[in-house]
Design a protein around this motif. Structure first.
Motif, PDB file in Angstrom:
ATOM      1  N   LYS A   1      -4.434  -6.364   1.379  1.00 18.02           N
ATOM      2  CA  LYS A   1      -5.582  -7.101   0.878  1.00 18.02           C
ATOM      3  C   LYS A   1      -5.256  -7.613  -0.520  1.00 18.02           C
TER       4      LYS A   1
ATOM      5  N   GLN B   1      -4.005  -4.343  -2.550  1.00 14.79           N
ATOM      6  CA  GLN B   1      -4.330  -3.036  -1.995  1.00 14.79           C
ATOM      7  C   GLN B   1      -3.658  -2.916  -0.637  1.00 14.79           C
TER       8      GLN B   1
ATOM      9  N   PRO C   1      -3.852  -1.260   2.926  1.00 16.81           N
ATOM     10  CA  PRO C   1      -4.665  -0.483   3.869  1.00 16.81           C
ATOM     11  C   PRO C   1      -3.773   0.485   4.647  1.00 16.81           C
TER      12      PRO C   1
ATOM     13  N   LEU D   1      -7.583   2.675   1.238  1.00 16.62           N
ATOM     14  CA  LEU D   1      -6.938   1.580   0.523  1.00 16.62           C
ATOM     15  C   LEU D   1      -6.188   2.151  -0.671  1.00 16.62           C
TER      16      LEU D   1
END
Length: 275
Positions: free
Chosen positions: A13, A23, A25, A30
């Motif tokens: 992300k 970030q 996942p 996260l």
């Protein structure tokens, strides 16, 4: 090193700021990556892969994280996703018409970007600047808004006769490109496809293609050191990826030991260890 999480990977992300904030996942968690640059990071593939759509365990990942049955039946895995000009929605043969309604029969942007050089691309109208970040672009400019994904693909084909439509990912990772005048490039390219655009307007309606006058978007990535030689990590060949994290660009983690394309390993179960 201490294990902080275990789960399946998805594409990183990102959010646009002075530098892109990333970030990772991992399952339902996260992991903020920017604070880890300059620190040791270890990712270990457990050997398990779980389909991104149905969640079933699969021996091999198809179409970036799917099991074979889902790859064969889901619209997101159809060839027209890679070649939108071949969209067959209008023929009534879309694998998932409702998915097509929300993902393909909606406005798309045609854009120019600076990745490994000048590039043309397309994306759904909700996906900028994410699409540029995922490709490692340092500049992006939306030049046209079109009515459907298929139309965006037809425009891209016309522009791809004059400019690249793929990123040289190795060149992209080796450093930031010199800035390009994307508005000037648009002024050069669009008149060259004027006849094709008029054909599309005649075929799909006057609202099929809209010219844009957008501001150029500049993107900076959190990279402390670009690699001079590209070595790729691959979980299928070696389940352990570790080293000092030097930066993040596109969907790549850049280590002092090599680079890894996180998106390529969607649905791979990994354990992540940080200091």
């Amino acid at each position: 090193m201490s294990k902080v999480m275990l789960g399946t990977l998805k594409k990183m992300k990102s959010s646009l700021g002075a530098e892109v904030e990333y970030q990772l996942p991992v399952g339902d968690d996260l992991l903020a990556l920017n604070p880890l640059i300059g620190k040791k990071l270890k990712l270990t593939h457990t050997g398990n892969i779980y389909c991104d759509a149905c969640g079933k365990k699969t021996k091999k990942s198809y179409s970036q994280g799917h099991c074979y049955p889902c790859m064969k039946k889901l619209a997101r895995c159809d060839m027209c996703i890679m070649k939108p000009e071949t969209c067959h929605y209008a023929q009534g043969t879309c694998r998932e018409p409702e998915w097509g309604d929300t993902h393909c029969m909606v406005p798309h942007f045609v854009y120019l970007s600076n990745t490994s050089g000048l590039k043309v691309g397309i994306t759904r109208h909700t996906q900028l600047p994410t699409r540029w970040i995922d490709q490692g672009a340092t500049q992006g400019l939306a030049i046209l808004k079109v009515k459907t994904r298929q139309i965006s693909g037809l425009v891209e084909i016309a522009l791809a006769e004059m400019v690249a439509d793929k990123t040289n990912w190795r060149a992209m990772l080796k450093g930031d490109n010199n800035n390009l005048d994307l508005k000037q490039e648009a002024d050069r390219l669009l008149p060259a496809i004027e006849n094709r655009l008029n054909e599309l307007l005649a075929l799909y309606g006057e609202d099929a293609v809209e010219r844009l006058d957008e501001e150029l978007v500049k993107i900076q990535y959190p990279v402390s050191q670009h690699p001079t030689k590209i070595t790729s990590h691959n979980f299928d060949k070696n389940p352990v990826v570790e080293g000092t994290l030097l930066g993040i660009k596109g969907q790549y983690l850049i280590f002092d030991t090599g680079v890894i394309n996180i998106r390529k390993f969607t649905s791979y179960e990994v354990s992540v260890e940080t200091p």
